[in-house]
Structure formats: structure tokens, C-alpha cells
Design a protein around this motif. Structure first.
Motif, PDB file in Angstrom:
ATOM      1  N   ALA A  35       4.128  -6.142  10.592  1.00 47.89           N
ATOM      2  CA  ALA A  35       3.265  -5.357   9.695  1.00 47.89           C
ATOM      3  C   ALA A  35       3.452  -3.865   9.949  1.00 47.89           C
ATOM      4  N   TYR A  36       3.528  -3.474  11.204  1.00 47.73           N
ATOM      5  CA  TYR A  36       3.706  -2.067  11.558  1.00 47.73           C
ATOM      6  C   TYR A  36       5.005  -1.520  10.955  1.00 47.73           C
ATOM      7  N   PHE A  37       6.082  -2.247  11.164  1.00 48.84           N
ATOM      8  CA  PHE A  37       7.374  -1.765  10.680  1.00 48.84           C
ATOM      9  C   PHE A  37       7.453  -1.819   9.158  1.00 48.84           C
ATOM     10  N   GLU A  38       6.858  -2.816   8.539  1.00 47.69           N
ATOM     11  CA  GLU A  38       6.835  -2.886   7.075  1.00 47.69           C
ATOM     12  C   GLU A  38       6.053  -1.696   6.508  1.00 47.69           C
ATOM     13  N   GLY A  39       4.971  -1.313   7.166  1.00 47.73           N
ATOM     14  CA  GLY A  39       4.214  -0.132   6.740  1.00 47.73           C
ATOM     15  C   GLY A  39       5.057   1.128   6.848  1.00 47.73           C
ATOM     16  N   TYR A  40       5.823   1.215   7.914  1.00 53.64           N
ATOM     17  CA  TYR A  40       6.719   2.353   8.103  1.00 53.64           C
ATOM     18  C   TYR A  40       7.731   2.430   6.955  1.00 53.64           C
ATOM     19  N   ILE A  41       8.350   1.309   6.647  1.00 59.43           N
ATOM     20  CA  ILE A  41       9.350   1.266   5.577  1.00 59.43           C
ATOM     21  C   ILE A  41       8.714   1.599   4.230  1.00 59.43           C
ATOM     22  N   LEU A  42       7.534   1.065   3.963  1.00 59.85           N
ATOM     23  CA  LEU A  42       6.835   1.364   2.715  1.00 59.85           C
ATOM     24  C   LEU A  42       6.587   2.867   2.579  1.00 59.85           C
ATOM     25  N   SER A  43       6.147   3.483   3.650  1.00 59.94           N
ATOM     26  CA  SER A  43       5.882   4.921   3.624  1.00 59.94           C
ATOM     27  C   SER A  43       7.152   5.698   3.318  1.00 59.94           C
TER      28      SER A  43
END
Length: 171
Positions: free
Chosen positions: A62-70
Motif C-alpha cells: 500500500a505504501y509503495f502503491e501510494g508513492y507510485i500514484l503520487s
């Protein structure tokens, strides 16, 4: 091309190893502290190592997916973002300290960083996809774990914003 298409494209191309050394260190530090808090507060009686590892994997994802989304929302591209110089004494450490300060100032619990309607929709999709993990079908505290997943996604989203801020400061 919509946010979701850009996100999917970035997702295929950006890897954790591509992050700046300070960003990677900050991400690992934040996740380690957060995971300890999650287990201490929400799952104090869990003793199964495999269950802990599965929950940690969901939070990391979830953390890394949030990073990529940003990164997709900001349109920064998929190239490595480098703003720390390990050759320069104290540069990486200084940037980690600044990232920590930015996280503390942001107060993630009350921050709503995903403001773009398209990005918000993609964020909900990501959480739903992660929450559809077989693990959540039998964990009693699934709604609580889902909240932790949302929080981790938001923190990863903020990392890319903070990373961009530090990069712009460097010129």
C-alpha cells in the motif's frame, strides 16, 4: 490518458530500488515504525510469524502503491528521482531528517493528500484491490486492517510529494 492509465504505466516501470537513498531509508523507517504500532495497537495477540509477515507485506504494498500514484498525479515521469549525494558527507542523513520533519508537519492522520478526483478514485481502487487479498477474508479485524492500508497508502503518497519538494529545493 487518464490518471489510472498513467498510474498503471508508472507501476510497471518504477521499482523501490529506483528511489533516492534518502527516500528508501525514510520509507523503510516509516514502515518499520508503523508496522510496530499496528501490531502493538491493533493486533497485540497475534503471534503467528506468517500472519505478521502477510500484514507487513500488505502495508508495504500500500505504501509503495501510494508513492507510485503520487508520482503519476504529479506527472514526474518514471526516471529515478535523485536528490541525495551519498558521496557528500551528511547529505543522505540530512535529507532523511528533512523527510522526517515533513512527515511530522503533515500530520498524516488529518491530511487529505489525494485531492484530485481521478486520483482519489484510483486510490480507492488500490485499497480495494489490496483489501481483496485472501488474508483479509479470514482476518476478524479486516475493516481495521483496511484503515491501516489506507493510511499506509496516504503516507507513500506523501513521500513522493516530499521527495519532489526536496528535489525542487536543490534546484
Amino acid at each position: 490518458m487518464g490518471i489510472r492509465d498513467v498510474y498503471e504505466d508508472y507501476r510497471r516501470k518504477i521499482k523501490f530500488a529506483d528511489l533516492d537513498l534518502a527516500s528508501r531509508s525514510m520509507g523503510l523507517l516509516w514502515l518499520e515504525n508503523y508496522q510496530k504500532r499496528v501490531f502493538r495497537v491493533s493486533f497485540p495477540k497475534v503471534s503467528s510469524r506468517s500472519l505478521k509477515r502477510d500484514i507487513e507485506d500488505l502495508l508495504n504494498k500500500a505504501y509503495f502503491e501510494g508513492y507510485i500514484l503520487s508520482r503519476a498525479v504529479m506527472g514526474t515521469g518514471t526516471d529515478n528521482i535523485i536528490y541525495s549525494n551519498p558521496e557528500k558527507a551528511g547529505d543522505v542523513e540530512g535529507n532523511i531528517s528533512r523527510l522526517i520533519a515533513l512527515y511530522e508537519q503533515a500530520n498524516i492522520a488529518t491530511t487529505e493528500p489525494v485531492r484530485d478526483p481521478g486520483a482519489e478514485s484510483v486510490a480507492r481502487f488500490i485499497v480495494m484491490k489490496i483489501a481483496s487479498s485472501p488474508l483479509l477474508t479470514w482476518v476478524e479485524e479486516r475493516e481495521l486492517l483496511r484503515l491501516h492500508i489506507e493510511y499506509a497508502l496516504k503516507a507513500g503518497y506523501l513521500l513522493a510529494i516530499f521527495e519532489r519538494r526536496l528535489q525542487l529545493e536543490r534546484g
